[in-house]
Design an enzyme around this catalytic site. Sequence first.
Site, PDB file in Angstrom:
ATOM      1  N   GLY A  91       2.143  -3.717  -1.534  1.00 54.03           N
ATOM      2  CA  GLY A  91       2.413  -3.878  -0.062  1.00 54.03           C
ATOM      3  C   GLY A  91       3.550  -4.909  -0.054  1.00 54.03           C
ATOM      4  CG  HIS A 131      -6.837  -2.099  -4.859  1.00 55.34           C
ATOM      5  ND1 HIS A 131      -5.799  -3.896  -4.266  1.00 55.34           N
ATOM      6  CD2 HIS A 131      -5.683  -1.497  -4.347  1.00 55.34           C
ATOM      7  CE1 HIS A 131      -4.501  -2.947  -3.389  1.00 55.34           C
ATOM      8  NE2 HIS A 131      -4.199  -2.014  -4.433  1.00 55.34           N
ATOM      9  CB  SER A 190       6.149  -0.279  -2.255  1.00 50.75           C
ATOM     10  OG  SER A 190       5.877  -1.888  -2.117  1.00 50.75           O
ATOM     11  N   GLY A 217      -0.871   2.610  -0.428  1.00 52.69           N
ATOM     12  CA  GLY A 217      -1.273   2.051   0.597  1.00 52.69           C
ATOM     13  C   GLY A 217       0.020   2.432   2.211  1.00 52.69           C
ATOM     14  N   GLY A 218       0.286   1.412   2.162  1.00 54.69           N
ATOM     15  CA  GLY A 218       0.600   1.409   3.548  1.00 54.69           C
ATOM     16  C   GLY A 218       1.205   2.949   3.790  1.00 54.69           C
ATOM     17  CD  GLU A 264      -2.476   0.391  -6.634  1.00 54.44           C
ATOM     18  OE1 GLU A 264      -1.778   0.853  -5.929  1.00 54.44           O
ATOM     19  OE2 GLU A 264      -3.058  -0.702  -6.826  1.00 54.44           O
ATOM     20  CD  GLU A 299      -4.341  -5.297  -1.947  1.00 53.85           C
ATOM     21  OE1 GLU A 299      -5.296  -4.521  -1.159  1.00 53.85           O
ATOM     22  OE2 GLU A 299      -3.711  -4.868  -1.345  1.00 53.85           O
ATOM     23  CG  ASN A 317      -6.287   1.287  -1.036  1.00 52.33           C
ATOM     24  OD1 ASN A 317      -7.240   1.305  -0.383  1.00 52.33           O
ATOM     25  ND2 ASN A 317      -6.027   0.155  -1.804  1.00 52.33           N
ATOM     26  CD1 TRP A 318      -5.524   5.614   4.612  1.00 48.76           C
ATOM     27  CD2 TRP A 318      -7.232   5.302   5.768  1.00 48.76           C
ATOM     28  NE1 TRP A 318      -5.358   6.658   5.293  1.00 48.76           N
ATOM     29  CE2 TRP A 318      -6.777   6.451   5.685  1.00 48.76           C
ATOM     30  CE3 TRP A 318      -8.557   5.593   6.511  1.00 48.76           C
ATOM     31  CZ2 TRP A 318      -6.563   8.466   6.867  1.00 48.76           C
ATOM     32  CZ3 TRP A 318      -8.577   6.820   7.236  1.00 48.76           C
ATOM     33  CH2 TRP A 318      -8.001   8.093   7.807  1.00 48.76           C
ATOM     34  CE  LYS A 319      -3.067  -1.335   0.647  1.00 50.55           C
ATOM     35  NZ  LYS A 319      -2.577  -2.435  -0.715  1.00 50.55           N
TER      36      LYS A 319
HETATM   37  C1  PEP Z   1      -1.947   0.058  -2.979  1.00 52.28           C
HETATM   38  O1  PEP Z   1      -2.935  -0.344  -1.862  1.00 52.28           O
HETATM   39  O2  PEP Z   1      -2.825   0.279  -3.862  1.00 52.28           O
HETATM   40  C2  PEP Z   1      -0.336  -0.199  -2.117  1.00 52.28           C
HETATM   41  C3  PEP Z   1      -0.284   0.607  -3.616  1.00 52.28           C
HETATM   42  O3  PEP Z   1      -0.168  -0.493  -1.305  1.00 52.28           O
HETATM   43  P1  PEP Z   1       0.855  -0.226  -0.849  1.00 52.28           P
HETATM   44  O4  PEP Z   1       1.346   1.814  -1.041  1.00 52.28           O
HETATM   45  O5  PEP Z   1       1.363  -0.593   0.630  1.00 52.28           O
HETATM   46  O6  PEP Z   1       2.020  -0.926  -1.516  1.00 52.28           O
END
Ligand code: PEP
Length: 251
Positions: free
Chosen positions: A173, A95, A213, A234-235, A167, A97, A9-11
């Site tokens: 994040g 998501h 994460s 994500g990251g 999640e 966010e 997930n590049w956000k």
């Molecule tokens: C996400 O954006 O779904 C996510 C899990 O982010 P991260 O891996 O950065 O916690």
Amino acid sequence: MRKYVIAGNWKMNMTPSEAKAFITELAPCVAGKDGCDIVLCVPYVDIYVAAEAAKGTNIHIGAENVHYEAKGAYTGEVSTAMLKEVGAEYVIIGHSERRQYFGETDTTVNLRTKAALAAGLKAIVCLGEVKEERLAGITDEVVAMQTKLDLAGISAEDLKNVIIAYEPVWAIGTGLTATPEQADETCGVIRKTIAALYGEKAAEEIIIQYGGSMNDKNAKELLGKENVDGGLIGGASLKVDAFTTIVDAAN
Ligand code: PEP
């Protein structure tokens, strides 16, 4: 047997030219690693370029959201037909966010999921508890309720194109990761909820990812758990090396 799905997930990261360069670099690193499905969910404006760059590779492209109406006066929104035409196969829905900053609710998550499935997209439906809910000991109730509301009215046939991403909001994040045991236990609660709604076979077949994460260091242990069928990342999906290591862990 469930096949792992490793989805990035590049956000709000990566321009179209950066997306093209990233996929060009990633493709040879993950070539032939077909023990998992590999998906990159990218900003709307990157989808076309990403899908072109991914042609002939084992990388699939998805979006990060979609609107539930087919067309009309919804300024700033994007429809399922628009996503499909530019090459998206998957879409993330709900998501945290989106829920936190953009007023997304289980009702709109359900509407978006239905629209995505009707259009032939694969829906990655995100749910999970916030920190206060975990501390209050109500994680199981929260994820069961979200599962029921987000999937309300979705047929067993359509469920085959649903992936659930568990999640925990406190782990997204933040660098905090659910322990593999916590991830397994809560993914197991979601699976039991699916069994109650759709039967044991559907529960055995549905892909339930963990997200929060997940990175190149912890992926192997998280993915080693029985109820964890992949990751929403994500990251670490913004780094070719880290993402490749996660794909390797799934393989
Ligand atoms: C996400 O954006 O779904 C996510 C899990 O982010 P991260 O891996 O950065 O916690």
